[in-house]
Design a protein around this motif. Structure first.
Motif: not given
Length: 80
Positions: A15-17, A23-33
């Motif tokens: 479940v953790l994996g 969640v991993l794909p959203s991190l680059p978007g957050i950094v870019r924003d």
């Protein structure tokens, strides 16, 4: 550890994996924003320092009521 505890540990890790994979794909978007927001703030501060005046904090975007009224005014009444 007995079998039940091992199965519970494997399930929890699975479940953790899955959560990490979601969640991993959203991190680059957050950094870019965040980077874009920082650049906008810096450009705004630079522009205000060049102008010597601060821009109005009030929004220049018309309200919903204004959009509605404009739409109503632009329609012509047709009598049949």
């Amino acid at each position: 550890m007995n079998t039940n505890q091992i199965e519970g540990l494997i399930g929890m890790l699975l479940v953790l994996g899955i959560l990490v994979l979601l969640v991993l794909p959203s991190l680059p978007g957050i950094v870019r924003d965040r980077r874009a927001d920082r650049q906008i703030r810096e450009a705004r501060a630079k522009r205000e320092s060049q102008d010597g005046q601060k821009s109005s904090s009030r929004s220049t975007v018309p309200s919903t009521a204004t959009w509605y009224a404009d739409g109503r005014r632009s329609k012509k009444l047709v009598s049949s």
